[in-house]
Scaffold this motif. Structure first.
Motif: not given
Lengths: 80, 227
Positions: A56-57, A64, A67-71, A73-75, A77, A79-80
């Motif tokens: 997920a992270g 992946m 679809t997991a983008h907003d989550q 950012h909000a947490m 992680f 991610c990019h």
């Protein structure tokens, strides 16, 4: 090997003693088994948590990621 | 044991994942959607004439329900994962003779917030879409090292003798002494106010969610363990 013979007239008490000893032995065996099994369970749960968190992270596959983008950012992680 | 760990983690993780989706949609997602306007260039801060003024206001989060359903699904997965780690902690500390109660669960949750959200945010603030930052692998490495060091450090402080507590505090400081990977240039396209608002909303909602996760895991753990 037990060489204790039941005294006449005390058959009931002897039986009870035997039963209790057997019960204690079973309980001890179960306790040992539970201890081993519980460590395996704990490790298994930790491994499952790692797998879920990675997927997920951190997984970089773009499906992946999108679809997991907003989550992510909000947490917060990275991610990019 | 595995079944008890799994059921208490999933019950708590699903509950907190659902609450997370609501809190994020309300408080965090609007900042993300607004930042995407700057990321895509449909809004520009520091326009041609050099003015720092730009319109404020986020697009409605209701425009793209499928996107937010995916966010909800991932929140559930992530909080189930975090819940698994917390119940693993309960199982291990109970083996060492420490009781788990809803009150101690709340402290576990707050410790999780410190380890997974607050400590990494000191070096790498939560980032809006469009933020240009150091290489993702380096940041992931620093993030995961910081989370592990902080969690271990807090564990030593909570459960070890005082000497271990001192070592724990030092361990928590190490990632910040090493320093998070940063660029030597600022690239921000979004207004700083928007970024600040997003960061406080992200950390604030995370603090609430982790507290609830600690509380819920402890409630389910104590319930299922004796069942």
């Amino acid at each position: 090997m037990r060489n204790e013979t039941p005294p006449v007239g005390c058959d009931g008490a002897w039986r009870l003693k035997m039963k209790n000893e057997a019960k204690v032995a079973t309980l001890n065996a179960t306790a040992a088994q539970t201890t081993d099994m519980s460590l395996v369970g704990i490790l298994g749960a930790a491994a499952l948590g790692m797998a879920l968190l990675f997927a997920a992270g951190f997984a970089q596959a773009s499906v992946m990621h999108d679809t997991a983008h907003d989550q992510r950012h909000a947490m917060a992680f990275p991610c990019h | 044991m595995f079944k008890t760990l799994l059921t208490s983690a999933i019950f708590a993780g699903v509950a907190v994942g659902l609450i997370a989706a609501v809190l994020q949609l309300w408080l965090v997602t609007p900042s993300l959607l607004e930042a995407e306007l700057y990321e895509s260039g449909s809004r520009i801060h520091f326009a041609v004439d050099g003015s720092t003024q730009s319109d404020a206001g986020a697009p409605s989060p209701l425009d793209d329900p499928a996107r937010h359903l995916m966010t909800m699904a991932f929140n559930i997965i992530v909080f189930c994962a975090f819940a698994l780690f917390i119940v693993v902690g309960y199982a291990l500390t109970e083996r060492a003779g420490h009781d788990v109660s809803p009150r101690s669960g709340l402290i576990w949750g707050l410790a999780g917030f410190i380890a997974v959200q607050l400590a990494p945010a000191i070096g790498m603030p939560p980032e809006l879409p469009g933020t240009v930052a150091a290489e993702v692998e380096l940041r992931q490495l620093w993030w995961i090292s910081t989370v592990i060091a902080t969690a271990l450090g807090l564990g030593l402080i909570a459960f070890g003798p005082w000497m271990a507590g001192v070592a724990g505090a030092a361990l928590i400081a190490v990632p910040h002494i090493v320093g998070a990977p940063h660029l030597d240039t600022y690239f921000g396209v979004a207004p700083p106010e928007l970024s600040a608002h997003f960061v406080t909303a992200s950390l604030g909602t995370s603090a609430v969610l982790w507290s609830l996760l600690g509380l819920f895991t402890a409630i389910f753990w104590t319930k299922f363990k004796d069942a």
